[in-house]
Enzyme design. Structure first.
Site, PDB file in Angstrom:
ATOM      1  N   ASP A 143       0.821  -1.205   0.000  1.00 43.33           N
ATOM      2  CA  ASP A 143       0.000   0.000   0.000  1.00 43.33           C
ATOM      3  C   ASP A 143       0.864   1.268   0.000  1.00 43.33           C
ATOM      4  O   ASP A 143       1.783   1.392   0.817  1.00 43.33           O
ATOM      5  CB  ASP A 143      -0.863  -0.033   1.271  1.00 43.33           C
ATOM      6  CG  ASP A 143      -2.011   0.942   1.241  1.00 43.33           C
ATOM      7  OD1 ASP A 143      -2.882   0.788   0.370  1.00 43.33           O
ATOM      8  OD2 ASP A 143      -2.038   1.852   2.091  1.00 43.33           O
ATOM      9  N   ASP A 163     -10.545   0.945  -4.884  1.00 48.59           N
ATOM     10  CA  ASP A 163     -10.544   2.409  -4.789  1.00 48.59           C
ATOM     11  C   ASP A 163     -11.122   3.080  -6.033  1.00 48.59           C
ATOM     12  O   ASP A 163     -11.197   4.307  -6.089  1.00 48.59           O
ATOM     13  CB  ASP A 163      -9.108   2.939  -4.633  1.00 48.59           C
ATOM     14  CG  ASP A 163      -8.441   2.508  -3.334  1.00 48.59           C
ATOM     15  OD1 ASP A 163      -9.153   2.293  -2.339  1.00 48.59           O
ATOM     16  OD2 ASP A 163      -7.201   2.399  -3.324  1.00 48.59           O
TER      17      ASP A 163
HETATM   18  O1  TEU Z   1      -4.806   3.937  -1.636  1.00 45.78           O
HETATM   19  C1  TEU Z   1      -3.954   4.987  -1.936  1.00 45.78           C
HETATM   20  C2  TEU Z   1      -4.438   6.101  -2.802  1.00 45.78           C
HETATM   21  O2  TEU Z   1      -3.653   6.984  -3.093  1.00 45.78           O
HETATM   22  C3  TEU Z   1      -5.793   6.263  -3.337  1.00 45.78           C
HETATM   23  O3  TEU Z   1      -6.105   5.329  -4.274  1.00 45.78           O
HETATM   24  C4  TEU Z   1      -6.779   6.418  -2.207  1.00 45.78           C
HETATM   25  O4  TEU Z   1      -7.787   5.487  -2.327  1.00 45.78           O
HETATM   26  C5  TEU Z   1      -7.421   7.768  -2.208  1.00 45.78           C
HETATM   27  O5  TEU Z   1      -8.338   7.801  -3.238  1.00 45.78           O
HETATM   28  C6  TEU Z   1      -6.503   8.915  -2.311  1.00 45.78           C
HETATM   29  O6  TEU Z   1      -7.258  10.093  -2.515  1.00 45.78           O
HETATM   30  C7  TEU Z   1      -4.406   2.995  -0.699  1.00 45.78           C
HETATM   31  C8  TEU Z   1      -5.505   1.962  -0.523  1.00 45.78           C
HETATM   32  O7  TEU Z   1      -5.670   1.267  -1.715  1.00 45.78           O
HETATM   33  C9  TEU Z   1      -6.736   2.646  -0.037  1.00 45.78           C
HETATM   34  O8  TEU Z   1      -7.841   1.794   0.046  1.00 45.78           O
HETATM   35  C10 TEU Z   1      -6.429   3.227   1.323  1.00 45.78           C
HETATM   36  O9  TEU Z   1      -7.521   3.991   1.768  1.00 45.78           O
HETATM   37  C11 TEU Z   1      -5.193   4.106   1.294  1.00 45.78           C
HETATM   38  O10 TEU Z   1      -4.109   3.553   0.559  1.00 45.78           O
HETATM   39  C12 TEU Z   1      -4.691   4.303   2.704  1.00 45.78           C
HETATM   40  O11 TEU Z   1      -4.201   3.096   3.214  1.00 45.78           O
END
Ligand code: TEU
Length: 570
Positions: free
Chosen positions: A206, A342
């Site tokens: 992540d 996401d």
């Molecule tokens: O996501 C990181 C990220 O930068 C984005 O895709 C996020 O979902 C957000 O839209 C930024 O505006 C990762 C994970 O995939 C996400 O589910 C988590 O919420 C995030 O990191 C934090 O751990």
């Protein structure tokens, strides 16, 4: 043929919370996954990626971890996890875990200790900073920098007990770990080895390009970010995206964790990564990660203003993919994805999710993506052509990002609720998180209880039971796509050439390996379109390996949302 097994593999992402609920509490669980392993093996995927199932207060649905070495009771126990892992391995698949180590939960014992006093030995495991000089700690604007957090509000939380702030790039319950501290890194590596010893096959990491922050000296100040017009906060990303020690940390992790374990898969999620950086991150000789998730193609409909929807320009999308395919052609490797937990559903975003074209456009999108060079990722339900969900009001969203950003935009920045809601409906993460659609029964066969997020009403038509019975379904088409990667070496190792870069309706390219050449064309429109490519006559009489419509094209004239894969050999 390639030496690295994951080059010919297809990965399937499971968001456990929304996949299958075996105990009726409305929340998916590990037993639910075990119950559906034959479904996944039947699809033909090679690797399962589990979104976080560790102990967590669930502020960000498990991306806020309070114990890395236990399973959250919502999902099951370590014993059930071991049973799942055995079941995966017995079916010839692998399993990778989500590794969330840019931050922990604020309820993790490390942070509980860290916040207890300024001289606690774990104080320096997180980013603690005093208020902006001259301002009263805890008052508006006194945060150490102007950075906003991803989920709305400032990236700093004031802690009264010690009179300092801690950094959280995501929610205030996700404090950022201080990777400058070697003890933090060692604790992370030890935890990773523990999972590998347990038998897992690798990690999806992540936001792993945010772990290095641009700090001048230990404990030193961090700079303000770029001011964003109309926004309450600045953009601090220059200080934490691909930071100065990012490569060093990942190489160290490789040495301390992966060395001597050759069959693993390490994929780094890297928002904002450039092609040039990705070449370095994924160069096997540098021993960092195997592939990265870049974001350029999913940020294609977002401009400088986050609350504006920009219509999809196919030429822009193709330009992005071409840059990545070309940039990683010699060194490094691509990950390929349209969807994850996401992102909104691909068929609603890049295709046409209305009944006449939904299935065709879902298959077309799969064809184009899977025929690129790289490792394709399928997100649960994508193989059914699941769509975005018509959320009626803000109260129907559950995602901390949707709610936090709505609050900042409407309450602090004065945007109109309708404007913000329209963007959340199109782009919100809950679109991906509605329950997996297993059948037409209430709650889509996901749960016998009340689901934590309501099922998409279209589950009565779009579901796994119907699609498994129908040889023309999106599901069976995905099976054929996966099989093609497993059987046709040109899909894995062929070089990539983009055709028709200026065409706003057709996405066309070739892949070539030795004497085998594949031609792939996807029609991103509801019109009939002829592909005006060189050699069209010869191609139209070549072997048609795959298409998504009943009619094969005549003279390379594709029907609405049609996809074709032709093969010829020299
Ligand atoms: O996501 C990181 C990220 O930068 C984005 O895709 C996020 O979902 C957000 O839209 C930024 O505006 C990762 C994970 O995939 C996400 O589910 C988590 O919420 C995030 O990191 C934090 O751990």
């Amino acid at each position: 043929m390639t030496d690295l097994w994951w080059k010919s593999a297809v990965v399937y992402q499971i968001y456990p919370r929304s996949f299958a609920d075996a105990d009726g509490d409305g929340m998916g669980d590990l037993r639910g996954i075990i119950d559906h392993l034959d479904y996944l093996a039947g699809l033909g995927v090679d690797v399962l990626w589990l979104s976080p199932v560790y102990r967590s207060p669930q502020d960000d649905n498990g991306y806020d971890i309070s114990d890395y070495q236990d399973i959250d009771p919502l999902f099951g126990t370590l014993e059930i996890f071991d049973e799942l892992l055995r079941g995966v391995h017995q079916r010839g698949m692998k399993l990778i875990m989500d590794l969330v180590v840019n931050h922990t939960s604020d309820e993790h014992p490390w942070f509980v200790e860290s916040r207890s006093s300024t001289d606690n030995p774990k104080r320096d495991w997180y980013w603690w900073r005093p208020a902006r000089p001259g301002l009263e700690p805890g008052t508006p604007g006194a945060e150490p920098t102007n950075w906003g957090s991803a989920f709305g509000g400032p990236a700093w939380e004031y802690d009264e007990k010690t009179g300092e702030y801690y950094l959280h790039l995501f929610s205030r319950k996700q404090p950022d770990l201080n990777w400058e501290n070697p003890a933090v890194r060692e604790a992370v590596y030890e935890m990773m080895r523990w999972w590998l010893d347990r038998g897992v096959d690798g990690f999806r990491m992540d936001v792993i390009n945010m772990i290095s922050k641009a700090v001048q000296s230990p404990g030193g100040a961090l700079p303000d970010g770029r001011v964003i017009a109309g926004s309450a906060y600045g953009d601090g990303s220059a200080s934490y995206i691909n930071g100065p020690r990012n490569h060093e940390f990942l190489h160290e992790m490789h040495e301390r964790v992966f060395a001597g374990r050759p069959e693993l898969l390490a994929v780094g999620e890297m928002p904002g990564v450039t092609v040039e950086e990705a070449v370095l991150f994924t160069d096997q000789a540098r021993q960092e990660v195997d592939m990265v998730f870049q974001f350029d193609h999913v940020w294609v409909d977002r401009g400088g203003d986050p609350w504006r929807l920009i219509p999809l320009q196919l030429t822009t999308l193709k330009g992005i993919f071409n840059r990545w395919q070309t940039g990683l052609a010699e060194t490094g490797w691509n990950s390929l994805y349209w969807n994850n937990h996401d992102q909104p559903r691909a068929v609603s975003r890049y295709g046409d999710d209305s009944p006449p074209y939904r299935a065709a456009s879902a298959k077309m999108l799969g064809t184009v993506l899977h025929l690129h060079r790289g490792t394709p990722y399928i997100y649960q339900g994508e193989e059914l052509g699941m769509t975005n969900c018509p959320f009626p009001t803000i109260a129907d969203f559950r995602d901390i990002e949707a709610i936090g950003q709505y609050t900042q935009a409407v309450d602090q920045e004065g945007r109109s609720p309708e404007e913000v809601l329209a963007v959340l409906r199109a782009r919100g993460r809950d679109n991906a998180r509605t329950p997996m659609q297993w059948d037409a029964s209430p709650h889509a066969g996901f749960t016998a209880g009340t689901p934590w997020l309501a099922a998409n009403p279209n589950h009565t038509e779009i579901n796994a039971a119907v699609e498994q019975e129908d040889p023309d379904s999106v599901y069976h088409y995905y099976r054929r796509l996966i099989e093609l990667r497993h059987t046709e070496p040109a899909v894995v190792d062929g070089d990539f050439t983009m055709l028709l870069p200026n065409d706003e309706r057709l996405y066309a390219f070739t892949r070539r390996l030795g004497g085998t050449e594949l031609l792939v064309i996807g029609n991103f429109s509801g019109d009939e379109v002829r592909a005006e490519i060189e050699d069209a006559a010869a191609w139209s009489s070549a072997e048609l390996v795959l298409t998504n419509l009943a009619q094969a094209p005549v003279d390379l004239t594709l029907g609405p949302w049609q996809a074709v894969v032709y093969r010829r050999t020299a």
